[in-house]
Scaffold this active site. Structure first.
Site, PDB file in Angstrom:
ATOM      1  N   HIS A 143       5.272   6.173  -2.458  1.00  0.00           N
ATOM      2  CA  HIS A 143       5.994   6.790  -3.571  1.00  0.00           C
ATOM      3  C   HIS A 143       6.274   5.807  -4.701  1.00  0.00           C
ATOM      4  O   HIS A 143       7.116   6.070  -5.559  1.00  0.00           O
ATOM      5  CB  HIS A 143       7.308   7.399  -3.067  1.00  0.00           C
ATOM      6  N   CYS A 151       4.637   2.471 -19.121  1.00  0.00           N
ATOM      7  CA  CYS A 151       4.699   3.143 -20.418  1.00  0.00           C
ATOM      8  C   CYS A 151       3.512   4.089 -20.520  1.00  0.00           C
ATOM      9  O   CYS A 151       2.364   3.634 -20.567  1.00  0.00           O
ATOM     10  CB  CYS A 151       4.666   2.137 -21.560  1.00  0.00           C
ATOM     11  N   LEU A 287      17.510   2.243  14.126  1.00  0.00           N
ATOM     12  CA  LEU A 287      16.324   1.392  14.040  1.00  0.00           C
ATOM     13  C   LEU A 287      16.694  -0.085  14.128  1.00  0.00           C
ATOM     14  O   LEU A 287      15.918  -0.886  14.632  1.00  0.00           O
ATOM     15  CB  LEU A 287      15.567   1.675  12.750  1.00  0.00           C
TER      16      LEU A 287
END
Length: 308
Positions: A143, A151, A287
C-alpha cells in the site's frame, strides 16, 4: 482449489495479555507453526496488527480505529472540495508520530527469520516502514509508504521529511502533541485549525496537488507492485499471515491464491480473520509474544522482547 489446506491448530490467547504458559492448545499449535517456518520458503503477509505494539493503532483489531475514524478515500482526496487540504493539515499534525515510531519485537523477529533464510520475503499492508527499519530486506510495500510524496503534475517523488520541514516553516503554530494518531498517520483537528493550515506546493514544479505515496481506500494497488507481491506468494512454500484481519481483498487475495496452489497458510493474529477457514495453523495471541519465541525456536538465538 479452495480449501486445500486442512484446518489445523486453533489456539486461544490465554488471558489475552500474552500469558500462554501452560496452554496445551497453544503449545501444540506453536509446534506446528515452528515446523512450518523451520522448513523455510515462507512468505509473510503483515498487517496493522504487527505495528500496534509500536504505538500505531489498527483499523479492525480489538481497539480498531474504524470505530471512531473513517479513512479518507482516494475519490474524496482528489475530488471533494477541501478534502486534500484537510488531509494534509491532519497528516502534518500526526505524521511525526508515525515517523518516530520504532520497530517492536515482532518486527525484529521477522528480520531474524529472514536472516536465517526461513522467511524469503514480506508483503506488508502497512505504510509505516517499520519492517525496513528493523532490517528486513525483501519487503513489498503493498500500500505504499508514508515516507514518500508524489507530485502528479511533474511525476517527481520526494522525501516526506523534506515536505515536513517546509510545512513546519509554513505552519509554526500548528502542533498537536499527544493527540491519538490514526492508522493512516493523521490526527483529528478542529475546523479552525484546518482552515488556518497553509499547504505548500511541489518543490520541483510548484504544483499544488501533492499526494502521499500510499494506496488510499477505494484505490487500487499499482499493477507492477501487485505482480511482485503475487510472484512472491506463488513461489512460496508457505504463507504466514501476521497481524491482519484479511477483511479487505488486497490482503485476502493472497490467501485465496495460496489455497488455489495448495500452499499452506498459517495465521498469527489477535481475534478472528477472514482467512481462518483456510488456515492450516491459527494462533490467536500477541505478535510481540509469539514472533520472538518463534524466531528463537527456529534460529536457536533469543530475540529481545523490549521495543528499541
Amino acid at each position: 482449489m479452495e480449501g486445500v489446506t486442512e484446518r489445523g491448530g486453533d489456539v486461544g490467547s490465554g488471558d489475552r495479555n500474552g500469558d500462554t504458559g501452560g496452554d496445551t492448545a497453544f503449545e501444540a499449535a506453536f509446534e506446528q507453526l515452528c515446523a512450518l517456518v523451520t522448513a523455510g520458503g515462507v512468505v509473510a503477509l503483515s498487517g496493522a496488527g504487527i505495528s500496534t505494539e509500536s504505538g500505531i493503532p489498527d483499523y479492525r483489531g480489538p481497539n480498531g480505529a474504524l470505530r471512531r475514524h473513517t479513512p479518507m478515500t482516494y475519490q474524496d482526496f482528489v475530488g471533494a472540495p477541501g478534502a486534500r487540504h484537510r488531509y494534509w493539515a491532519r497528516s502534518h499534525a500526526g505524521w511525526r508520530q508515525i515517523a518516530d515510531a520504532v520497530p517492536n519485537p515482532g518486527h525484529h523477529a521477522v528480520t531474524r527469520l529472514e536472516q536465517a533464510g526461513a522467511i524469503t520475503g514480506v508483503v506488508t499492508q502497512n505504510v509505516d516502514g517499520l519492517h525496513q527499519r528493523a532490517g528486513t530486506v525483501n519487503v513489498v510495500d503493498l500500500h505504499g509508504s508514508l515516507s514518500r510524496v508524489m507530485c502528479p503534475d511533474c511525476g517527481q517523488y520526494s522525501s516526506r521529511r523534506e515536505l515536513d520541514a517546509r510545512l513546519q516553516a509554513a505552519n509554526p503554530d500548528i502542533e498537536v502533541v499527544g493527540a491519538p494518531v490514526n492508522p493512516d498517520g493523521d490526527v483529528t483537528l478542529s475546523d479552525s485549525d484546518v482552515a488556518r493550515f497553509v499547504m505548500v506546493g511541489c518543490a520541483a514544479c510548484g504544483g499544488d496537488r501533492l499526494e502521499p505515496d500510499v494506496v488510499f481506500f477505494g484505490a487500487t494497488v499499482p499493477r507492477p507492485r501487485l505482480a511482485q507481491a503475487v510472484a512472491l506468494v506463488e513461489g512460496a512454500r508457505a504463507l504466514l499471515i501476521l497481524g491482519s484481519s484479511l477483511a479487505v481483498m488486497s490482503g485476502y487475495r493472497f490467501v485465496l491464491r495460496a489455497a488455489e496452489l495448495g500452499i499452506p497458510v498459517a495465521i498469527v493474529n489477535r481475534g478472528p480473520t477472514r482467512g481462518d477457514g483456510r488456515a492450516a495453523v491459527r494462533v490467536d495471541a500477541p505478535l510481540g509474544v509469539v514472533l520472538p519465541r518463534l524466531a528463537a525456536a527456529v534460529t536457536g538465538r533469543p530475540v529481545p522482547t523490549s521495543i528499541g
